[in-house]
Design an enzyme around this catalytic site. Structure first.
Site, PDB file in Angstrom:
ATOM      1  N   THR A   1       4.437  -6.275  16.092  1.00 30.53           N
ATOM      2  CA  THR A   1       3.264  -7.110  15.850  1.00 30.53           C
ATOM      3  C   THR A   1       3.541  -8.573  16.176  1.00 30.53           C
ATOM      4  OG1 THR A   1       1.924  -7.980  14.029  1.00 30.53           O
ATOM      5  CG2 THR A   1       4.059  -7.144  13.430  1.00 30.53           C
ATOM      6  N   ASP A   2       2.466  -9.311  16.455  1.00 26.14           N
ATOM      7  CA  ASP A   2       2.617 -10.758  16.676  1.00 26.14           C
ATOM      8  C   ASP A   2       2.971 -11.496  15.382  1.00 26.14           C
ATOM      9  OD1 ASP A   2       0.161 -10.496  15.386  1.00 26.14           O
ATOM     10  OD2 ASP A   2      -0.990 -11.629  16.861  1.00 26.14           O
ATOM     11  N   GLU A   3       2.773 -10.827  14.246  1.00 25.63           N
ATOM     12  CA  GLU A   3       3.010 -11.507  12.965  1.00 25.63           C
ATOM     13  C   GLU A   3       4.474 -11.881  12.737  1.00 25.63           C
ATOM     14  OE1 GLU A   3       1.282  -9.936   9.484  1.00 25.63           O
ATOM     15  OE2 GLU A   3      -0.589  -9.427  10.476  1.00 25.63           O
TER      16      GLU A   3
ATOM     17  N   TYR B   1       5.244  -7.618   4.679  1.00 27.57           N
ATOM     18  CA  TYR B   1       4.985  -6.738   5.827  1.00 27.57           C
ATOM     19  C   TYR B   1       5.616  -7.293   7.103  1.00 27.57           C
ATOM     20  CZ  TYR B   1       2.488  -5.188  10.014  1.00 27.57           C
ATOM     21  OH  TYR B   1       2.190  -4.756  11.291  1.00 27.57           O
TER      22      TYR B   1
ATOM     23  N   THR C   1       9.355  -7.243   7.303  1.00 30.43           N
ATOM     24  CA  THR C   1       9.979  -5.937   7.576  1.00 30.43           C
ATOM     25  C   THR C   1       9.799  -5.542   9.041  1.00 30.43           C
ATOM     26  OG1 THR C   1       8.018  -4.676   6.866  1.00 30.43           O
ATOM     27  CG2 THR C   1       9.750  -5.061   5.208  1.00 30.43           C
ATOM     28  N   LYS C   2       8.667  -5.935   9.642  1.00 31.75           N
ATOM     29  CA  LYS C   2       8.494  -5.658  11.074  1.00 31.75           C
ATOM     30  C   LYS C   2       9.493  -6.486  11.891  1.00 31.75           C
ATOM     31  CE  LYS C   2       5.996  -3.316  12.912  1.00 31.75           C
ATOM     32  NZ  LYS C   2       6.021  -1.872  13.253  1.00 31.75           N
TER      33      LYS C   2
ATOM     34  N   ARG D   1      -5.669 -14.786   0.440  1.00 31.01           N
ATOM     35  CA  ARG D   1      -4.430 -13.993   0.472  1.00 31.01           C
ATOM     36  C   ARG D   1      -3.243 -14.946   0.263  1.00 31.01           C
ATOM     37  NH1 ARG D   1      -3.738 -10.774   5.978  1.00 31.01           N
ATOM     38  NH2 ARG D   1      -4.834  -9.104   4.886  1.00 31.01           N
TER      39      ARG D   1
ATOM     40  N   HIS E   1      -1.314 -16.685   3.378  1.00 30.71           N
ATOM     41  CA  HIS E   1      -2.214 -16.267   4.472  1.00 30.71           C
ATOM     42  C   HIS E   1      -1.917 -16.997   5.795  1.00 30.71           C
ATOM     43  CE1 HIS E   1      -6.735 -15.239   5.340  1.00 30.71           C
ATOM     44  NE2 HIS E   1      -5.913 -14.750   6.247  1.00 30.71           N
TER      45      HIS E   1
HETATM   46  P1  NAD Z   1      -1.766   2.605  10.105  1.00 24.79           P
HETATM   47  O1  NAD Z   1      -1.423   2.146   8.734  1.00 24.79           O
HETATM   48  O2  NAD Z   1      -3.191   2.873  10.445  1.00 24.79           O
HETATM   49  O3  NAD Z   1      -0.955   3.938  10.453  1.00 24.79           O
HETATM   50  C1  NAD Z   1       0.378   4.119  10.116  1.00 24.79           C
HETATM   51  C2  NAD Z   1       0.688   5.607  10.189  1.00 24.79           C
HETATM   52  O4  NAD Z   1       2.089   5.776   9.910  1.00 24.79           O
HETATM   53  C3  NAD Z   1      -0.071   6.442   9.139  1.00 24.79           C
HETATM   54  O5  NAD Z   1      -0.608   7.592   9.735  1.00 24.79           O
HETATM   55  C4  NAD Z   1       1.011   6.794   8.109  1.00 24.79           C
HETATM   56  O6  NAD Z   1       0.760   8.027   7.442  1.00 24.79           O
HETATM   57  C5  NAD Z   1       2.264   6.834   8.975  1.00 24.79           C
HETATM   58  N1  NAD Z   1       3.475   6.581   8.198  1.00 24.79           N
HETATM   59  C6  NAD Z   1       3.701   5.562   7.314  1.00 24.79           C
HETATM   60  N2  NAD Z   1       4.928   5.674   6.762  1.00 24.79           N
HETATM   61  C7  NAD Z   1       5.504   6.777   7.348  1.00 24.79           C
HETATM   62  C8  NAD Z   1       6.766   7.404   7.193  1.00 24.79           C
HETATM   63  N3  NAD Z   1       7.686   6.940   6.342  1.00 24.79           N
HETATM   64  N4  NAD Z   1       7.016   8.530   7.923  1.00 24.79           N
HETATM   65  C9  NAD Z   1       6.082   9.021   8.785  1.00 24.79           C
HETATM   66  N5  NAD Z   1       4.871   8.454   8.961  1.00 24.79           N
HETATM   67  C10 NAD Z   1       4.586   7.350   8.252  1.00 24.79           C
HETATM   68  O7  NAD Z   1      -1.132   1.521  11.081  1.00 24.79           O
HETATM   69  P2  NAD Z   1      -1.653   0.993  12.491  1.00 24.79           P
HETATM   70  O8  NAD Z   1      -2.574  -0.129  12.282  1.00 24.79           O
HETATM   71  O9  NAD Z   1      -2.041   2.159  13.322  1.00 24.79           O
HETATM   72  O10 NAD Z   1      -0.288   0.376  13.061  1.00 24.79           O
HETATM   73  C11 NAD Z   1       0.608   1.167  13.832  1.00 24.79           C
HETATM   74  C12 NAD Z   1       1.749   0.312  14.312  1.00 24.79           C
HETATM   75  O11 NAD Z   1       1.251  -0.772  15.085  1.00 24.79           O
HETATM   76  C13 NAD Z   1       2.563  -0.338  13.187  1.00 24.79           C
HETATM   77  O12 NAD Z   1       3.904  -0.319  13.560  1.00 24.79           O
HETATM   78  C14 NAD Z   1       2.035  -1.764  13.117  1.00 24.79           C
HETATM   79  O13 NAD Z   1       3.015  -2.637  12.630  1.00 24.79           O
HETATM   80  C15 NAD Z   1       1.727  -2.010  14.579  1.00 24.79           C
HETATM   81  N6  NAD Z   1       0.697  -3.002  14.875  1.00 24.79           N
HETATM   82  C16 NAD Z   1      -0.535  -2.910  14.289  1.00 24.79           C
HETATM   83  C17 NAD Z   1      -1.536  -3.812  14.662  1.00 24.79           C
HETATM   84  C18 NAD Z   1      -2.928  -3.710  14.077  1.00 24.79           C
HETATM   85  O14 NAD Z   1      -3.761  -4.569  14.376  1.00 24.79           O
HETATM   86  N7  NAD Z   1      -3.250  -2.712  13.280  1.00 24.79           N
HETATM   87  C19 NAD Z   1      -1.258  -4.816  15.601  1.00 24.79           C
HETATM   88  C20 NAD Z   1       0.034  -4.883  16.161  1.00 24.79           C
HETATM   89  C21 NAD Z   1       0.989  -3.957  15.803  1.00 24.79           C
HETATM   90  O1  DAU Z   2      -1.662  -9.378  14.068  1.00 27.37           O
HETATM   91  C1  DAU Z   2      -1.343  -8.033  14.015  1.00 27.37           C
HETATM   92  C2  DAU Z   2      -1.533  -7.525  12.599  1.00 27.37           C
HETATM   93  O2  DAU Z   2      -2.936  -7.459  12.391  1.00 27.37           O
HETATM   94  C3  DAU Z   2      -0.885  -6.179  12.364  1.00 27.37           C
HETATM   95  O3  DAU Z   2       0.506  -6.319  12.460  1.00 27.37           O
HETATM   96  C4  DAU Z   2      -1.247  -5.628  10.975  1.00 27.37           C
HETATM   97  O4  DAU Z   2      -0.735  -4.317  10.830  1.00 27.37           O
HETATM   98  C5  DAU Z   2      -2.755  -5.594  10.857  1.00 27.37           C
HETATM   99  O5  DAU Z   2      -3.126  -5.172   9.554  1.00 27.37           O
HETATM  100  C6  DAU Z   2      -3.342  -6.972  11.136  1.00 27.37           C
HETATM  101  O6  DAU Z   2      -2.941  -7.916  10.102  1.00 27.37           O
HETATM  102  P1  DAU Z   2      -3.976  -8.961   9.464  1.00 27.37           P
HETATM  103  O7  DAU Z   2      -3.484  -9.340   8.135  1.00 27.37           O
HETATM  104  O8  DAU Z   2      -4.310 -10.017  10.440  1.00 27.37           O
HETATM  105  O9  DAU Z   2      -5.274  -7.990   9.373  1.00 27.37           O
HETATM  106  P2  DAU Z   2      -6.369  -7.743   8.224  1.00 27.37           P
HETATM  107  O10 DAU Z   2      -7.360  -6.812   8.806  1.00 27.37           O
HETATM  108  O11 DAU Z   2      -5.770  -7.406   6.918  1.00 27.37           O
HETATM  109  O12 DAU Z   2      -7.029  -9.187   8.085  1.00 27.37           O
HETATM  110  C7  DAU Z   2      -7.569  -9.882   9.202  1.00 27.37           C
HETATM  111  C8  DAU Z   2      -8.035 -11.246   8.713  1.00 27.37           C
HETATM  112  O13 DAU Z   2      -9.165 -11.074   7.836  1.00 27.37           O
HETATM  113  C9  DAU Z   2      -7.004 -11.998   7.897  1.00 27.37           C
HETATM  114  O14 DAU Z   2      -7.121 -13.379   8.158  1.00 27.37           O
HETATM  115  C10 DAU Z   2      -7.398 -11.714   6.448  1.00 27.37           C
HETATM  116  C11 DAU Z   2      -8.891 -11.616   6.537  1.00 27.37           C
HETATM  117  N1  DAU Z   2      -9.582 -10.723   5.566  1.00 27.37           N
HETATM  118  C12 DAU Z   2      -9.117  -9.449   5.414  1.00 27.37           C
HETATM  119  C13 DAU Z   2      -9.749  -8.578   4.570  1.00 27.37           C
HETATM  120  C14 DAU Z   2      -9.251  -7.166   4.375  1.00 27.37           C
HETATM  121  C15 DAU Z   2     -10.715 -11.161   4.908  1.00 27.37           C
HETATM  122  O15 DAU Z   2     -11.166 -12.328   5.048  1.00 27.37           O
HETATM  123  N2  DAU Z   2     -11.351 -10.296   4.078  1.00 27.37           N
HETATM  124  C16 DAU Z   2     -10.929  -9.019   3.870  1.00 27.37           C
HETATM  125  O16 DAU Z   2     -11.572  -8.266   3.109  1.00 27.37           O
END
Ligand code: NAD
Ligand code: DAU
Length: 342
Positions: A131-133, A158, A161-162, A281, A284
């Site tokens: 992730t970019d985070e 989070y 750990t990434k 948050r 944040h």
């Molecule tokens: P998600 O939470 O929707 O899905 C995670 C999946 O992993 C789930 O199906 C869960 O059951 C499985 N999982 C969790 N712990 C596990 C374990 N110990 N063993 C086996 N399976 C396990 O997450 P996502 O949003 O699809 O993110 C997927 C990946 O992409 C992550 O590595 C996240 O850091 C990365 N990422 C997410 C975003 C985003 O915007 N969501 C952006 C950049 C990178």
């Molecule tokens: O940037 C990549 C990341 O994006 C991934 O690594 C994470 O897995 C993914 O969850 C996401 O992280 P964010 O924290 O940016 O996403 P989230 O959807 O939780 O929140 C997006 C923005 O919206 C953030 O600024 C917090 C805000 N927010 C979130 C929720 C759930 C609100 O204002 N209200 C809300 O109810």
């Protein structure tokens, strides 16, 4: 499907960790649609984020293993049996990590360590999804964006750990010569995203006639990318990426949370003021922004979904048409949020 595949000289066996989650499941779908040379096995332990309905319609086209990536015996066997591992599995939600960091440490760090050890032992190709985070955040007016050279500076349990998992991958490449690449992507949107996340939460709140919830001022900026664009970049990195390298993935989609919410409200025919500000948050991050020049120039990637508004409308329609998929999760998620939000 499998019969047509006999045209290929051999199949590439691909293990997708976390393939029941948002991005992993969309990756599986995209791969089945566009890359028939892959034979897919998913490992997922079905946490609250792994909705059993997600892969229902394609279950006969893949092998699904319900198991934990920290399980040494199972992960060794699956890595041994596959040619390439695409590692999506993670605990992914910042808010949860602020309540209890242990699952994040266990899955994101120990789980990645287990995969690395197995990849090293059986000499397999790994692509690690990150992730970019990991880079922390930017000021709103900072002209710079995150690039592959930006120093790591994570803010939340989070993201730390990434960051740890990325550093483990880099160390295993350097010290043991494993064949791995890493990608760091910005915020994804699209179908099958858990309702705890910003966009699906606000859409489903409106569908339930509840007000959307904006953390703090709502001025925080995220760099949105359609999930299929993230995944097309992952495929390209697997195909053409240089071993040991990191690639930023982003599609110039910067928008403040307030802007995204106004679009959702207008597309769902709600008044512009139909939302409430709630407490912010902890820690944040203010702004994320990605410079994906390396991916575009070295590998020739370009996003297909260049119109965020159209992608958002499609996403709204998906949640409108798939209530069964999200309704149960919505209840448990909002109970969870009600304990921490004021
Ligand atoms: P998600 O939470 O929707 O899905 C995670 C999946 O992993 C789930 O199906 C869960 O059951 C499985 N999982 C969790 N712990 C596990 C374990 N110990 N063993 C086996 N399976 C396990 O997450 P996502 O949003 O699809 O993110 C997927 C990946 O992409 C992550 O590595 C996240 O850091 C990365 N990422 C997410 C975003 C985003 O915007 N969501 C952006 C950049 C990178
Ligand atoms: O940037 C990549 C990341 O994006 C991934 O690594 C994470 O897995 C993914 O969850 C996401 O992280 P964010 O924290 O940016 O996403 P989230 O959807 O939780 O929140 C997006 C923005 O919206 C953030 O600024 C917090 C805000 N927010 C979130 C929720 C759930 C609100 O204002 N209200 C809300 O109810």
């Amino acid at each position: 499907m499998r019969i047509e595949l006999s045209y290929y000289r051999y199949m590439i066996r691909m293990l997708v960790t976390g393939g029941l989650g948002f991005i992993g499941s969309n990756f599986v779908r995209l791969t089945l649609k566009e890359r028939p040379e892959y034979e897919i096995t998913v490992i997922d332990n079905m946490t609250y984020a792994g909705n059993p309905r997600t892969l229902d319609d394609i279950k006969d086209s893949i092998t699904f293993v319900k198991a934990d990536i920290t399980d040494l015996e199972i992960i060794e066997k699956l890595v041994q049996d596959n040619d390439i591992i695409v590692h999506f599995a993670a605990e992914s939600h910042n808010d949860n990590s602020l309540e209890d960091a242990w699952p994040f440490i266990n899955t994101n760090i120990i789980g990645t360590f287990r995969i690395l050890e197995a990849v090293k032992k059986y000499e397999k190709r790994l692509h690690h999804i990150s992730t970019d985070e990991v880079y922390g955040d930017l000021e709103l007016d900072d002209p710079n964006k995150f690039s592959e050279k930006t120093p790591y500076n994570p803010s939340s349990p989070y993201s730390s750990t990434k960051a740890s998992s990325d550093l483990l991958v880099r160390a295993w490449v350097r010290s043991f010569g494993i064949k791995a690449t890493i990608s760091n992507c910005s915020n994804n949107y699209g179908p099958y995203q858990h309702v705890e996340k910003f966009i699906p939460r606000q859409i489903t709140n409106i569908l339930n006639n509840e007000k959307p919830k904006l953390y703090g001022s709502g001025e925080n900026v995220r760099d949105w990318i359609h999930v299929d664009d993230h995944n097309s970049a992952v495929h390209l990195i697997i195909d053409k990426g240089k071993i040991g390298e990191t690639y930023m993935i982003g599609a110039n989609g910067e928008k403040s949370n307030k802007e995204v919410l106004s679009l959702i409200l207008s597309f769902m025919n709600k008044k512009p003021g139909f939302y409430e500000h709630i407490n912010d948050r902890k820690g944040h991050d203010l702004r994320y922004a990605i410079d994906a020049t390396k991916l575009r120039t070295d590998l020739g990637w370009a996003p297909r979904y260049t119109n965020f508004e159209e992608g958002l409308k499609d996403t709204i329609s998906w949640y409108e048409n798939n209530r069964v998929w999200w309704e149960e999760d919505k209840k448990t998620t909002e109970i969870r949020y009600s304990k921490i939000e004021k």
